[in-house]
Design a protein around this motif. Structure first.
Motif, PDB file in Angstrom:
ATOM      1  N   THR A 300      89.684   0.514  15.116  1.00 34.37           N
ATOM      2  CA  THR A 300      90.299   2.172  14.912  1.00 34.37           C
ATOM      3  C   THR A 300      92.092   2.166  13.903  1.00 34.37           C
ATOM      4  N   PRO A 301      92.035   1.910  12.631  1.00 35.36           N
ATOM      5  CA  PRO A 301      93.250   1.223  11.953  1.00 35.36           C
ATOM      6  C   PRO A 301      94.220   2.214  12.160  1.00 35.36           C
ATOM      7  N   ALA A 302      94.390   3.342  12.186  1.00 34.37           N
ATOM      8  CA  ALA A 302      95.637   4.484  11.921  1.00 34.37           C
ATOM      9  C   ALA A 302      96.010   4.882  13.940  1.00 34.37           C
ATOM     10  N   HIS A 303      95.990   3.762  14.116  1.00 26.19           N
ATOM     11  CA  HIS A 303      95.943   4.486  15.930  1.00 26.19           C
ATOM     12  C   HIS A 303      96.057   3.115  17.433  1.00 26.19           C
ATOM     13  N   ASP A 304      96.023   1.992  15.929  1.00 26.31           N
ATOM     14  CA  ASP A 304      96.566   0.787  16.565  1.00 26.31           C
ATOM     15  C   ASP A 304      97.052  -0.766  15.570  1.00 26.31           C
ATOM     16  N   LEU A 305      97.812  -1.289  16.040  1.00 23.97           N
ATOM     17  CA  LEU A 305      98.338  -1.980  14.841  1.00 23.97           C
ATOM     18  C   LEU A 305      97.497  -3.502  14.658  1.00 23.97           C
ATOM     19  N   ASN A 306      97.089  -3.739  15.550  1.00 18.21           N
ATOM     20  CA  ASN A 306      95.643  -5.020  15.538  1.00 18.21           C
ATOM     21  C   ASN A 306      94.610  -4.189  14.877  1.00 18.21           C
ATOM     22  N   ASP A 307      94.226  -3.089  14.598  1.00 18.65           N
ATOM     23  CA  ASP A 307      93.362  -2.602  13.934  1.00 18.65           C
ATOM     24  C   ASP A 307      93.375  -2.953  13.273  1.00 18.65           C
ATOM     25  N   TYR A 308      94.943  -1.903  12.781  1.00 21.71           N
ATOM     26  CA  TYR A 308      95.400  -1.845  11.537  1.00 21.71           C
ATOM     27  C   TYR A 308      95.240  -3.600  10.496  1.00 21.71           C
ATOM     28  N   GLU A 309      95.260  -3.983  11.011  1.00 26.73           N
ATOM     29  CA  GLU A 309      95.319  -5.692  10.273  1.00 26.73           C
ATOM     30  C   GLU A 309      94.145  -5.933  10.162  1.00 26.73           C
ATOM     31  N   LEU A 310      93.227  -5.722  10.805  1.00 23.10           N
ATOM     32  CA  LEU A 310      91.898  -6.058  11.125  1.00 23.10           C
ATOM     33  C   LEU A 310      90.963  -4.821   9.639  1.00 23.10           C
ATOM     34  N   GLY A 311      91.667  -3.873   9.677  1.00 21.72           N
ATOM     35  CA  GLY A 311      91.155  -2.981   8.655  1.00 21.72           C
ATOM     36  C   GLY A 311      91.744  -3.243   7.570  1.00 21.72           C
ATOM     37  N   VAL A 312      92.441  -3.686   6.996  1.00 24.07           N
ATOM     38  CA  VAL A 312      93.547  -4.500   6.158  1.00 24.07           C
ATOM     39  C   VAL A 312      92.783  -5.569   5.558  1.00 24.07           C
ATOM     40  N   LYS A 313      92.231  -6.792   6.757  1.00 24.11           N
ATOM     41  CA  LYS A 313      91.671  -7.713   6.663  1.00 24.11           C
ATOM     42  C   LYS A 313      89.503  -7.334   5.996  1.00 24.11           C
ATOM     43  N   HIS A 314      89.005  -6.445   6.129  1.00 23.76           N
ATOM     44  CA  HIS A 314      88.218  -5.879   5.696  1.00 23.76           C
ATOM     45  C   HIS A 314      88.504  -4.161   5.409  1.00 23.76           C
ATOM     46  N   ASN A 315      89.481  -4.276   4.247  1.00 23.94           N
ATOM     47  CA  ASN A 315      89.244  -3.625   3.730  1.00 23.94           C
ATOM     48  C   ASN A 315      88.568  -2.174   4.056  1.00 23.94           C
ATOM     49  N   LEU A 316      88.577  -1.650   5.256  1.00 26.50           N
ATOM     50  CA  LEU A 316      88.286  -0.322   5.614  1.00 26.50           C
ATOM     51  C   LEU A 316      89.306   0.648   5.562  1.00 26.50           C
ATOM     52  N   PRO A 317      88.515   1.933   5.923  1.00 21.92           N
ATOM     53  CA  PRO A 317      89.057   2.831   5.778  1.00 21.92           C
ATOM     54  C   PRO A 317      90.364   3.595   6.646  1.00 21.92           C
ATOM     55  N   VAL A 318      91.289   4.346   6.312  1.00 23.13           N
ATOM     56  CA  VAL A 318      92.525   4.981   8.222  1.00 23.13           C
ATOM     57  C   VAL A 318      91.715   6.529   7.932  1.00 23.13           C
ATOM     58  N   ILE A 319      91.383   6.672   9.560  1.00 25.23           N
ATOM     59  CA  ILE A 319      91.817   8.058   9.294  1.00 25.23           C
ATOM     60  C   ILE A 319      92.234   8.416  10.437  1.00 25.23           C
ATOM     61  N   ASP A 320      93.154   8.737  10.158  1.00 25.71           N
ATOM     62  CA  ASP A 320      94.264   9.686  11.055  1.00 25.71           C
ATOM     63  C   ASP A 320      94.087  10.850  11.934  1.00 25.71           C
ATOM     64  N   ILE A 321      93.515  10.688  13.332  1.00 28.21           N
ATOM     65  CA  ILE A 321      93.121  12.016  13.609  1.00 28.21           C
ATOM     66  C   ILE A 321      94.464  12.746  14.827  1.00 28.21           C
ATOM     67  N   LEU A 322      95.593  12.404  14.762  1.00 29.02           N
ATOM     68  CA  LEU A 322      96.851  12.724  15.575  1.00 29.02           C
ATOM     69  C   LEU A 322      98.022  13.587  14.501  1.00 29.02           C
ATOM     70  N   ASN A 323      98.185  15.086  14.859  1.00 31.72           N
ATOM     71  CA  ASN A 323      98.980  15.333  14.850  1.00 31.72           C
ATOM     72  C   ASN A 323     100.593  14.971  14.945  1.00 31.72           C
ATOM     73  N   ASP A 324     101.461  15.365  14.678  1.00 34.25           N
ATOM     74  CA  ASP A 324     102.855  14.794  15.259  1.00 34.25           C
ATOM     75  C   ASP A 324     102.714  14.817  16.509  1.00 34.25           C
ATOM     76  N   ASP A 325     102.579  15.807  17.187  1.00 34.69           N
ATOM     77  CA  ASP A 325     103.514  16.104  18.750  1.00 34.69           C
ATOM     78  C   ASP A 325     101.985  16.147  19.161  1.00 34.69           C
ATOM     79  N   GLY A 326     101.095  15.290  19.016  1.00 30.06           N
ATOM     80  CA  GLY A 326     100.194  14.301  19.821  1.00 30.06           C
ATOM     81  C   GLY A 326      99.042  14.980  19.715  1.00 30.06           C
ATOM     82  N   THR A 327      98.876  16.135  19.519  1.00 29.84           N
ATOM     83  CA  THR A 327      97.559  16.804  19.320  1.00 29.84           C
ATOM     84  C   THR A 327      96.444  16.396  18.518  1.00 29.84           C
TER      85      THR A 327
END
Length: 901
Positions: A300-327
């Protein structure tokens, strides 16, 4: 002269602090005739009030500054406060809410008006409280990190670093506070141990939708049947363990280790996200631990630092499902608009009902929370401003490694090195209104310029766009403000206006500063960054020494806090025990870098010390002087002069090595033990008898020297006694009196050794008085069997006076009915005939002798055991042999005492 019987701090503290200020003793300015000494205060948050940590930190700073002032240095202690963006904005928002006003209903300008009003009303409270402690700051130099000059310095540095390519804007993973709705630094994240839940979810394998999981009819029953079911289940589903099922809608892949034979059949396959049904690939990466969880990892690249680095390595898309207030937002497709934790509860139920939840287990975890709001931190990909750290960090590490900047204690070098060698780019933007607004201006086409002010921004924008018709109204300034640390990292330079005028007299004289006193937890977040800024903008370090205090904890080892209710109010302590008592109480047990276990008894000890000093002063003032009497205390005066010089050398060494607690204890013992308990007893005249003028002159001189040594630690009572001793001139304050200079006394080692031997004899007699229940003033005689008759002759008066003896005689044998002791290889006897019940004393000695012989025999039995001797460690054997020697020595003494009786 009428002197109060008891010292009352409340009667003198406000008086002397006001007079110090009226005399301008705390003010500092460049003075080529004096060496400079400068300290900048770690600026407390403008929201803050005095707490125990401030008390410790500022007491140490004040001790250093006051001593430097007395050493003849131009001592400059710069005070100030930090605007504390997150904390202050939260305070103002809460205050407005109490008035029925929501921040979202205000314009930025309206909100800032409220914030400045709050700052003017409450922002100076902590500095006023520091005056109660005795802090000798140059209050005319008080600075605030958001005042116009310091704000301009911050903006200048931002523009400069941007032009150098050190600052950039980009999407990176940050710590997101959903309640404060801003990115926060690592330093503002508090880790809390907790018991969390691990959810085991079934991700359906694409292509196996029609296979059924059912019991096989075969000859195999029991265990074989379960294995068949599990095999069929594994072919249809991939089991994934996660602590955050509410983020599965943001999954873009699942990962397995290519070496994990359990999942070889899934290489190149896809799985479906539970409930959502969206297909995502199975990727292979050795990052995945085969022995943790199920060996499968949701990405889950948008919500975990290690996942983000995995996503960059494997050229994965990023889906951010959270608003700024946590909803959850629309990209989640499910549970849109609901809070993340409410979704966690609901999705677990829905997964269970859908047969996609295998199990839930408890496990020990660490919860990352916001220091300011308490909200659970959300790792979040966000468009932010960043400052590159690698180049500046290398230089900042080098000056600490080579001791150009010394850390006290040096053990913190390892921590510093670990941080600096693994430094990451610094997220410097905050989604707030209170703070220095980022000087980036956006053009209508979305590009931007970075400029110090609007006029420069418009000029750059016209040039960049080629549109000379652009107006200021066409530009939009970035909404974010800078991280508060981005102003405080400039503090040692900006407080001296080193950015406004890099060649002004103050910055040239007071920079670099000398000592910084701060807490280890901000060694990287503030100290290291100040070093970087100093090297970048002054080409030299900002300070020479960093003294790292510990955390003030209660007697159970817990960090003091209002929430726990274990922290006393510092002002209440000062009101009850006096500022001097509190200062010394804090320093009695505060070695650098180690936590202080606070106990109210320490402060009581500090108050008792002030009372002891006051009583010693009163004693000297009660003596009547007779100028015709001969000098009667030469030995005592000579001894204390040598003791004073020896202690002064020890004290200076403690200060040089920043051993503040040891420095205080050194002076404490000199005053309490040597001056009050020994020297004054040596020289004080008999009841209602006068004292000779020479002895009194030396005694008052010694008292004045002790007041100088104590003043940095206990400024108020020492200044009071200083002025009570005699009339002083208009500028003759102890606050600026010269620090005692080291002047070694010839032959002091021999002098101190001889006096120690004499005092040991006194202690032996006093011990016998205590053992036999004889009063301290009951006349006794002493018989000595010694080869050093000269010692008794030289110190006859002192020994007889302190031990309350009528005479000291040399003997060849122990007198009848006497009790003896050994000191320095010589034997001494106190005749007790007529003083005690000899029969009872004989019975007591016989009983003690019997016990001691029994103890010795037990030890001898153990030492005669060959097995014990062969197997015991050398240190154990040595202890047993020492027990034997001590017992035999005591037996000989008891037998001698019995023979004498």
């Amino acid at each position: 002269m009428s002197i109060a019987k008891t010292y009352t701090p409340a009667d003198v503290e406000a008086k002397w602090y006001q007079r110090w200020q009226e005399q301008g003793f705390f003010k500092a300015k460049p003075n080529p005739r004096k060496p400079a000494y400068s300290v900048v205060i770690p600026p407390p948050n403008v929201t803050g009030v005095l707490h125990m940590g401030h008390m410790l930190n500022n007491t140490i700073q004040d001790v250093l500054v006051r001593r430097a002032r007395m050493q003849g240095k131009e001592a400059c202690w710069v005070p100030g406060t930090d605007h504390a963006s997150i904390a202050t904005e939260a305070k103002v928002v809460a205050l407005l809410k109490e008035q029925g006003i929501e921040k979202r209903d205000l314009s930025r300008e309206e909100f800032l008006t409220h914030a400045w009003d709050w700052k003017e009303k409450y922002g100076g409270i902590i500095l006023e409280q520091l005056k109660k402690l005795g802090a000798s700051c140059d209050w005319d130099r008080t600075r605030f990190t958001m005042e116009p000059e310091l704000t301009e310095a911050v903006l200048r540095v931002f523009v400069d670093l941007y032009q150098k390519g050190q600052i950039y804007r980009g999407i990176r993973m940050v710590n997101w506070d959903p309640q404060g709705r801003t990115a926060i630094s690592d330093e503002e994240v508090i880790a809390k141990d907790t018991v969390a839940k691990m959810y085991y979810l079934r991700y359906e394998v694409v292509g196996n939708e029609n296979s059924e999981v059912r019991t096989q009819n075969s000859e195999n029953e029991g265990e074989d049947q379960n294995e068949s079911q599990l095999s069929a289940l594994n072919s249809k589903f991939l089991l994934i363990a996660t602590s955050r099922p509410e983020t599965i809608m943001a999954d873009v892949a699942v990962a397995v280790n290519p070496n994990d034979e359990r999942y070889t059949h899934l290489h190149g396959q896809k799985v479906r996200i539970p409930l959502l049904g969206r297909e995502i690939p199975v990727i292979l990466d050795e990052y995945v631990a085969m022995d943790f969880g199920t060996g499968g990892l949701k990405v889950t690249p948008a919500h975990d630092l290690n996942d983000y680095e995995l996503g960059v390595k494997h050229n994965l898309p990023v889906i951010d499902i959270l608003n700024d207030d946590g909803t959850l937002n629309e990209k989640a497709q499910l549970y849109v608009g609901q809070d993340r934790f409410a979704v966690r509860k609901q999705i677990a139920k829905d997964l269970q009902e859908a047969g996609l939840l295998e199990k839930i287990e408890d496990y020990n975890s660490v919860l990352q929370t916001s220091e300011r709001t308490g909200a659970v931190i959300e790792p979040k990909l966000s468009l932010q401003w960043f400052c590159k750290m690698d180049h500046m960090a290398k230089k900042a590490l080098e000056v600490v490694e080579n001791d150009e900047i010394k850390l006290h204690p040096p053990k913190f070098k390892n921590m510093y090195r670990a941080w600096m060698e693994n430094v990451r780019d610094w997220c410097i933007s905050r989604q707030l209104w209170w703070g220095q607004r980022i000087p980036a201006y956006y053009l209508p086409d979305g590009t931007f310029v970075v400029a110090l002010n609007e006029e420069q921004a418009l000029e750059q924008a016209r040039e960049q766009s080629g549109n000379a018709e652009l107006q200021l109204s066409d530009l939009r300034q970035d909404e974010d403000v800078l991280d508060t640390w981005f102003s405080s990292w400039l503090w040692p330079i900006s407080v001296f206006d080193g950015f406004k005028d890099p060649d002004n007299a103050d910055i040239n004289y007071f920079y670099p500063t000398d000592d910084l006193v701060t807490a280890p937890e901000i060694l990287f977040f503030w100290v290291a960054r100040m070093i970087m800024a100093g090297l970048e903008y002054r080409k030299e370090v900002p300070f020479r020494n960093v003294y790292l205090t510990g955390i003030v904890r209660d007697d159970q080892g817990r960090k003091m806090s209002k929430q726990l209710g274990n922290s006393p109010d510092p002002l209440d302590l000062i009101a009850t025990y006096g500022a001097d008592g509190v200062r010394t109480g804090m320093l009695f047990s505060s070695p650098a870098g180690n936590d202080l276990l606070f106990d109210i008894k320490l402060v009581e000890q500090g108050r008792n010390f002030t009372n002891k000093l006051w009583n010693a002063f009163r004693l000297t003032q009660g003596w009547e002087v007779n100028s015709e009497l001969p000098f009667a205390s030469a030995k005592a005066v000579e001894w204390f002069g040598a003791k004073l010089q020896t202690t002064l050398a020890e004290l200076d060494e403690h200060f040089a090595k920043f051993r503040m607690s040891d420095a205080l204890m050194t002076v404490y013992k000199l005053v309490w033990d040597d001056f009050c308990s020994v020297y004054l007893e040596m020289v004080k005249p008999a009841y209602q008898a006068p004292i000779d003028a020479e002895t009194l002159k030396h005694t008052i001189g010694y008292l004045e020297t002790l007041l100088k040594l104590l003043h940095p630690f206990m400024p108020f009572i020492t200044e009071e006694i200083w002025h009570e001793l005699k009339e002083r001139g208009p500028k003759e304050y102890l606050c600026v009196a010269p620090w005692p200079k080291l002047a070694p006394v010839a032959g002091s080692a021999e002098l101190l050794s001889r006096m120690d031997k004499a005092l040991d004899i006194v202690a032996g007699v006093r011990n016998i008085r205590n053992q036999k229940g004889l009063g301290p003033n009951k006349p006794l005689t002493l018989a000595a069997k010694t080869d050093d008759a000269q010692l008794l002759q030289d110190y006859d008066g002192i020994i007889r006076k302190l031990a309350a003896l009528t005479e000291v005689n040399l003997v060849q044998d122990a007198p009848a009915a006497s009790v003896g002791f050994v000191s320095g290889g010589a034997e001494f006897f106190v005749p007790l005939e007529g003083q005690i019940d000899l029969g009872a004393e004989k019975a007591r000695l016989e009983k003690e002798l019997e016990y001691t012989r029994g103890f010795r025999d037990t030890v001898l039995k153990k030492l005669s055991n060959e097995k014990f001797v062969q197997n015991a460690k050398p240190d154990v054997l040595e202890r047993e042999r020492q027990k034997q020697a001590d017992a035999e020595s005591k037996i000989a003494a008891l037998e001698q005492s019995l023979a004498a009786l």
